[in-house]
Design a protein around this motif. Structure first.
Motif: not given
Length: 376
Positions: A188-194, A202-213, A235-240, A268-271
């Motif tokens: 929990m400390g890492v999640l808050a601090r970082e 709500i989480l999404y992890a992946g690219t923004t390639k067209r088929h990822k929609r 929260c979107l992980v993996g894209a700028t 990633l597992p934490m997120l």
């Protein structure tokens, strides 16, 4: 073992390591193969740019050898025969990418993750599409055996290329052991601090390639935000930020959306574990590893029922019609507002994820190697 009781020698293509899903899957496969009591002798084909990568060092400490290969994916086929000829005894080449040796004295096993360049309009340019069709078709013809990461992918290969179905073995991938429901101390400390986050987003992890929609995912979140008071952030992980902006509509990135960018793989597992729900609107998946990683963490999944997703998620999450923003938003709101449903989905997710195991995947892969070498 190989022929006549020899220890099997396998040259395995690790050039996909810097890439996303296929690289993660190949790394985990090698780890699992090295852990088997009857492990083959593995020589990993790597690009010099990643030779010093910590994950490569870990695999060599586990017993794998390295062979440098300073050629890119699109020019590699003509050079690979020389490497394959250096295998000793009962050797084979495992191509984890469609770009495999044009000729080689050793049997060839090829893994197909997807056929997106052919199946998704606009996925790539016409010349690259033609190149993929030619090179992938040649690999499938040359291979003594083919591994498809799902039954869905096997069916697509049979349909597209007319390959004998008996030649193709579906072998599921798995989530790594780090994806589990129980959190290590101090998480929990890492999640808050970082990331300045509290559990429940709500989480999404992946690219923004067209088929990822991701464009549809942003619409889903806007629908949820309009209906629910104070929804948790998406929260979107993996894209700028720039990549997400390209997916957003004229109004830009909606309020409440956090773009976390690329994060350390150790985080990633934490997120995943601390999300209230994982949501994906992807219109095509060859496997869809993030859905499984979420389930392995006990995180409820809401995903579009496209490609291989129904095969992998099954009853371990909520599947909505592909492209249906309203249905996905309704499912998300149900999960977010109903603690009983979240508890049921957590239990179903973990149970489903247990069916996917890297040791089982490694053993099935070893069986394919034996068949390619003429065994039974």
């Amino acid at each position: 073992m190989g022929r006549r009781g020899q220890r099997m020698n396998v040259l395995l293509d690790m050039r996909v390591l810097p890439l996303s899903g296929a690289g993660v899957a190949t790394r985990e496969l090698v780890r699992a193969l090295l852990s088997l009591p009857n492990a083959p002798r593995l020589t990993l084909l790597v690009h010099p740019a990643v030779q010093g990568h910590p994950e490569i060092a870990e695999l060599t400490q586990g017993g794998a050898d390295l062979r440098r290969f300073p050629y890119g994916m699109l020019t590699a086929g003509q050079h690979l025969p020389w490497l394959a000829s250096h295998l000793r005894g009962a050797g084979l080449f495992h191509g984890t990418h469609f770009d495999v040796p044009w000729t080689a004295p050793s049997p060839l096993v090829v893994t197909i993750h997807d056929l997106f360049p052919l199946d998704i309009p606009g996925y790539t340019s016409a010349p690259k599409r033609a190149y993929f069709r030619a090179v992938c078709g040649r690999a499938l013809r040359r291979a003594a055996a083919v591994i498809a990461v799902t039954q869905y992918t096997k069916d697509r290969v049979v349909s597209r290329f007319g390959v004998d179905a008996a030649k193709i073995t579906p072998v599921w991938l798995a989530a790594s052991d780090a994806y589990r429901p129980d959190a290590p101390p101090g998480e929990m400390g890492v999640l808050a601090r970082e990331y300045a986050l509290e559990p429940g987003y709500i989480l999404y992890a992946g690219t923004t390639k067209r088929h990822k929609r991701v464009d549809l995912l942003l619409q889903v979140y806007q629908t949820v935000a309009a209906e629910m008071p104070s929804p948790p952030p998406l929260c979107l992980v993996g894209a700028t930020q720039e990549q997400v902006l390209e997916c957003a509509g004229p109004g830009g990135i909606p309020d409440g959306v956090r773009v976390l960018g690329r994060v350390p793989s150790a985080h990633l597992p934490m997120l995943f574990r601390n999300a209230s729900v994982f949501c994906s609107m992807s219109s095509a998946e060859g496997f869809g590893l993030p859905n499984l990683e979420a389930m392995a963490c006990g995180t409820p999944v809401v995903a579009a029922a496209s490609g291989s997703v129904p095969e992998v998620v099954d009853d371990g999450g909520i599947l909505t019609p592909s492209g249906d923003v309203a249905a996905a938003a309704e499912a998300l709101m149900r999960v977010l507002s109903d603690e009983g449903l979240r508890a049921e989905l957590r239990s179903r997710a973990v149970g489903r994820a247990r069916l996917f195991n890297w040791r089982r995947t490694a053993e099935a892969t070893l069986d394919v190697y034996r068949r390619a070498l003429g065994g039974t």
